[in-house]
Write a protein that holds these residues in place. Structure first.
Motif, PDB file in Angstrom:
ATOM      1  N   GLU A   1      10.105  63.571  24.461  1.00  0.00           N
ATOM      2  CA  GLU A   1       9.850  62.138  25.009  1.00  0.00           C
ATOM      3  C   GLU A   1       8.922  61.350  23.982  1.00  0.00           C
ATOM      4  O   GLU A   1       8.867  60.005  23.988  1.00  0.00           O
ATOM      5  N   HIS A   2       7.636  61.987  23.581  1.00  0.00           N
ATOM      6  CA  HIS A   2       6.632  61.279  22.795  1.00  0.00           C
ATOM      7  C   HIS A   2       7.278  60.724  21.577  1.00  0.00           C
ATOM      8  O   HIS A   2       7.057  59.683  20.943  1.00  0.00           O
ATOM      9  N   LEU A   3       8.199  61.540  20.952  1.00  0.00           N
ATOM     10  CA  LEU A   3       8.767  61.149  19.633  1.00  0.00           C
ATOM     11  C   LEU A   3       9.697  59.725  20.073  1.00  0.00           C
ATOM     12  O   LEU A   3       9.846  58.785  19.127  1.00  0.00           O
TER      13      LEU A   3
ATOM     14  N   ASP B   1      12.944  69.935  18.795  1.00  0.00           N
ATOM     15  CA  ASP B   1      11.784  68.781  18.260  1.00  0.00           C
ATOM     16  C   ASP B   1      12.285  68.340  17.062  1.00  0.00           C
ATOM     17  O   ASP B   1      12.181  67.208  16.755  1.00  0.00           O
TER      18      ASP B   1
ATOM     19  N   ARG C   1       9.062  52.146  19.934  1.00  0.00           N
ATOM     20  CA  ARG C   1       7.875  51.200  19.793  1.00  0.00           C
ATOM     21  C   ARG C   1       8.220  50.523  18.358  1.00  0.00           C
ATOM     22  O   ARG C   1       8.146  49.197  18.277  1.00  0.00           O
ATOM     23  N   GLU C   2       8.602  51.583  17.322  1.00  0.00           N
ATOM     24  CA  GLU C   2       8.712  50.949  15.902  1.00  0.00           C
ATOM     25  C   GLU C   2       9.887  50.263  15.786  1.00  0.00           C
ATOM     26  O   GLU C   2       9.826  49.584  14.581  1.00  0.00           O
ATOM     27  N   SER C   3      10.952  50.650  16.403  1.00  0.00           N
ATOM     28  CA  SER C   3      12.432  50.016  16.237  1.00  0.00           C
ATOM     29  C   SER C   3      12.671  49.007  16.960  1.00  0.00           C
ATOM     30  O   SER C   3      13.729  48.381  16.912  1.00  0.00           O
TER      31      SER C   3
ATOM     32  N   ALA D   1      13.611  64.827  16.013  1.00  0.00           N
ATOM     33  CA  ALA D   1      13.218  63.939  15.000  1.00  0.00           C
ATOM     34  C   ALA D   1      14.326  63.523  13.986  1.00  0.00           C
ATOM     35  O   ALA D   1      14.190  62.441  13.427  1.00  0.00           O
TER      36      ALA D   1
ATOM     37  N   ALA E   1       9.574  57.697  22.418  1.00  0.00           N
ATOM     38  CA  ALA E   1       8.763  56.516  22.728  1.00  0.00           C
ATOM     39  C   ALA E   1       8.189  55.911  21.384  1.00  0.00           C
ATOM     40  O   ALA E   1       8.025  54.808  21.470  1.00  0.00           O
ATOM     41  N   SER E   2       7.775  56.609  20.596  1.00  0.00           N
ATOM     42  CA  SER E   2       7.179  56.182  19.246  1.00  0.00           C
ATOM     43  C   SER E   2       8.061  55.252  18.446  1.00  0.00           C
ATOM     44  O   SER E   2       8.188  54.161  18.036  1.00  0.00           O
ATOM     45  N   TRP E   3       9.425  56.204  18.419  1.00  0.00           N
ATOM     46  CA  TRP E   3      10.640  55.471  17.819  1.00  0.00           C
ATOM     47  C   TRP E   3      10.971  54.197  18.283  1.00  0.00           C
ATOM     48  O   TRP E   3      11.305  53.101  17.771  1.00  0.00           O
TER      49      TRP E   3
END
Length: 345
Positions: A187-189, A96, A195-197, A100, A191-193
């Motif tokens: 996966e959550h990290l 993790d 969306r933001e990128s 990140a 997915a967040s990346w």
């Protein structure tokens, strides 16, 4: 073609992925730290790839490796159930924190395509159906039931026997061991990346991968390698529970092909089951391997591990429809080859 960074590209799956990307005409740089759980000798990249030996948790090394890169295929991870609770910090740090650091560096370098090696362990138990209550998700299995040889989960509402089915990518995630929890976090990290990128992430949920260059019998090895090591030593494979737990064993060559195909995935985060589509029980797999090796027949032990689940069998239709990926190697053919294939020392 694209210059691709493959993290963990000197490992079991990563080396096959790297070779497949090179064969498809891509330039490949491998970033691999040579973690002792995966490597007992210094890591080596497949011929044609550039090897950078560095830890994924080192931001400067990752930024340097990303220069000129157009996409990242992220295979680096500590895998398996591990040796015990003492492995907790290392699993979280490698899987993790490493992810990140990678995503932060990719955002800085404006690299917007990621293929993520995820796993079927994110599902916990697979899909089940109760005759009275329809689709259900069983609770974690009771250690007392397991100790008494009651391995099949019952309906959480009426305790009736359940029928296992195919688990699709939209099933809720339900990690039931530390490794699974780290893969969900990856996966959550990602997915967040995404969306933001405004980036593209294809999360490939590998089912039980096997094939040449698997690591030999360690706490981190896959069950196929553990059985194969036993056969080499003249011992019968030790099959846990009653051998009836169902899995989908997918050949590493098919997994490598899926990674190449996943470079075409669209924007946003999307998960894909990567599986053979031909499930077998663990007992059947052990028998096929023993027959091909010519070794002793497997022995069912009744032992169990609390972190294990009973049945996880994939629905592979999404990968076929969206990526054009279909596994080419059947378990019977693949295990026959694996019986004599070289393993990683």
């Amino acid at each position: 073609m694209t210059h691709i960074l493959v993290t963990g590209g000197a490992g079991f799956i990563g080396s096959h992925v790297t070779a497949a990307l090179l064969a498809a005409g891509h330039d490949v740089t491998v970033l691999d730290c040579g973690h002792p759980a995966a490597h007992r000798t210094p890591p080596q990249a497949p011929p044609g790839a550039v090897l950078r030996r560095a830890d994924l948790r080192d931001p400067a090394a990752v930024r340097d490796a990303l220069r000129g890169v157009g996409a990242v295929v992220h295979q680096a991870a500590l895998v398996g159930l591990g040796a015990g609770p003492q492995d907790l910090p290392e699993y979280v740090a490698c899987n993790d924190l490493g992810t990140a650091v990678l995503l932060a560096a990719m955002a800085e370098a404006e690299v917007k395509r990621l293929v993520l090696a995820s796993s079927m362990v994110v599902y916990g138990e697979g899909a089940y159906h109760c005759a009275q209550h329809g689709p259900v998700r069983p609770a974690p299995r009771d250690p007392a039931d397991l100790a008494a040889g009651r391995f099949e989960p019952g309906c959480p509402h009426c305790a009736a026997p359940l029928s296992p089915g195919l688990v699709g990518e939209d099933a809720p995630v339900d990690p039931r061991n530390v490794y699974a929890a780290t893969k969900v976090a990856q996966e959550h990290l990602a997915a967040s990346w995404a969306r933001e990128s405004g980036a593209a992430v294809a999360a490939l949920r590998y089912h039980n991968v096997y094939g040449p260059r698997m690591p030999r019998d360690t706490p981190y090895s896959g069950v196929a390698a553990i059985f194969r090591s036993a056969l080499e030593q003249g011992r019968p494979p030790q099959v846990y529970e009653d051998g009836g737990q169902r899995r989908d064993f997918v050949h590493v060559d098919d997994v490598a092909a899926a990674n190449v195909a996943a470079l075409r995935a669209g924007a946003g985060f999307r998960a894909y089951n990567i599986a053979s589509g031909s499930p077998v029980t663990v007992g059947e797999m052990a028998g096929l391997l023993a027959d091909a090796f010519g070794g002793p027949r497997p022995r069912t032990t009744g032992e169990f591990r609390l972190g294990d689940v009973r049945h996880v069998v994939a629905a592979p239709a999404r990968a076929a429809a969206e990526l054009g990926f279909r596994a080419a190697v059947t378990p019977a053919d693949g295990l026959r080859e694996f019986a004599c294939a070289p393993l990683r020392a």
